[in-house]
Design an enzyme around this catalytic site. Structure first.
Site, PDB file in Angstrom:
ATOM      1  N   CYS A 117       0.863  -1.149  -0.021  1.00 49.44           N
ATOM      2  CA  CYS A 117       0.005   0.155   0.097  1.00 49.44           C
ATOM      3  C   CYS A 117       0.755   1.144   0.056  1.00 49.44           C
ATOM      4  O   CYS A 117       1.246   1.753   0.934  1.00 49.44           O
ATOM      5  CB  CYS A 117      -0.862   0.010   1.340  1.00 49.44           C
ATOM      6  SG  CYS A 117      -2.074   1.387   1.332  1.00 49.44           S
ATOM      7  N   CYS A 120      -0.449   3.873   2.520  1.00 50.06           N
ATOM      8  CA  CYS A 120      -0.188   3.592   3.714  1.00 50.06           C
ATOM      9  C   CYS A 120       1.253   4.043   4.236  1.00 50.06           C
ATOM     10  O   CYS A 120       1.309   4.470   5.218  1.00 50.06           O
ATOM     11  CB  CYS A 120      -0.593   2.225   4.009  1.00 50.06           C
ATOM     12  SG  CYS A 120      -2.234   1.822   3.413  1.00 50.06           S
ATOM     13  N   ASP A 121       1.893   3.377   3.366  1.00 45.30           N
ATOM     14  CA  ASP A 121       3.465   3.453   3.563  1.00 45.30           C
ATOM     15  C   ASP A 121       4.565   4.375   3.030  1.00 45.30           C
ATOM     16  O   ASP A 121       5.609   4.513   3.345  1.00 45.30           O
ATOM     17  CB  ASP A 121       4.040   2.012   3.487  1.00 45.30           C
ATOM     18  CG  ASP A 121       3.201   1.120   4.362  1.00 45.30           C
ATOM     19  OD1 ASP A 121       2.657   1.556   5.549  1.00 45.30           O
ATOM     20  OD2 ASP A 121       3.237   0.116   4.185  1.00 45.30           O
TER      21      ASP A 121
END
Length: 299
Positions: A134, A137-138
């Site tokens: 992701c 997300c990261d």
């Protein structure tokens, strides 16, 4: 006993739905196939984009969600659902792997989606240590660093574009010469100085020590990177409902923010639903919306 609502899945969407159902004074049960499971979030080593909890581990965040539900005396059942059937009475019957059944007036299906894996050496070993599924997300963890994006579809191209605004260098590694994703996105990426296409190559291994340090290609070439984003898309867990509700071409359940599906009384929440952004915060929102819609439906 016939429950007001059966919630299938105990990730952020399911637990949020359970909390809102209890607050609406509905009899609710959360059905989970893993012991005290909290969904995919538990696999994230660090979550930096959930409001008010920067830097928390995914495991701890999931446990916090679960503890909230437990404090509200949400009922949990550890079972694997093998069949969902709507009866002539309008109620739903859930059949489990041990052939036992329960009934409820409504269902919130929050089984989620799983990222497609690359299935190459080093992938499992470095999840949370440089391997991610992701970019949103990261991605911020790789600001000013070098990353590789694996894949040639829209997911990979969109991830590469997002990461190009953060990372020093982005390598897009794809096994073919042509992309499956949008040609317009490809052209935009070609204009970015920090994006390099590595085409007609496959990653043989993700290498590292304590964390990812590079990727090895099948032709023997090695590329030094700090992170690898496996961007092959996701697989929605919709097998149980594919004959009950309408799905989109990618296999996700068609539903708006209420979670209402094409089958009256069956709602969806979280990553299993058709939507653009699949994050913890949107899953929690979905759960709240679905439970609220269920309460209104039951009136």
């Amino acid at each position: 006993m016939v429950y007001d609502v059966s919630i299938i899945g105990s990730g952020p969407a399911g637990l949020s739905a359970a909390i809102y159902a209890k607050r609406a004074n509905l009899s609710a049960i959360v059905i989970e196939k893993e012991y005290e499971g909290t969904g995919q979030i538990a696999e994230s080593s660090r979550v930096d984009n959930y409001l008010g909890m920067p830097g928390i581990s995914g495991y701890d965040l999931g446990e916090t969600f679960r503890e909230h539900a437990v404090k509200l005396e949400v009922e949990f059942l550890e079972q694997e659902v093998t069949r969902i059937q709507k009866e002539e009475s309008g109620q739903f019957q859930m059949t489990f792997s041990d052939s036992s059944v329960i009934e409820s007036k409504t269902v919130i299906y929050a089984a989620g989606a799983s990222p497609r894996r690359a299935d190459i050496p080093g992938e499992k070993e470095y999840v949370g240590k440089g391997v991610s599924y992701c970019a949103i997300c990261d991605g911020s963890f790789y600001r000013g660093k070098k990353v590789a994006v694996l894949g040639g579809g829209d997911t990979a191209l969109d991830d590469a574009g997002y990461l190009a605004g953060l990372a020093e260098q982005v390598y897009v590694i794809h096994r073919r010469k042509e992309f499956r994703g949008a040609a317009a996105t490809v052209e935009k990426l070609r204009e970015k100085e920090n994006v390099t296409f590595v085409l007609e190559h496959q990653v043989k291994e993700i290498t590292g020590e304590a964390k990812v340090t590079g990727v090895a290609l099948e032709d023997g070439t090695a590329i030094d990177v700090d992170g690898v984003f496996v961007a092959f898309g996701s697989v929605p867990q919709t097998a149980l409902v594919k004959d009950l509700v309408e799905l989109d071409p990618a296999g996700y359940v068609k539903a708006d923010e209420t979670g209402e599906t094409s089958l009256a009384g069956l709602y969806v929440a979280g990553d299993v639903r058709t939507k653009k952004l699949r994050q913890v915060v949107t899953a929690v929102s979905d759960g709240a919306n679905a439970a609220t819609a269920v309460a209104e439906y039951l009136k």
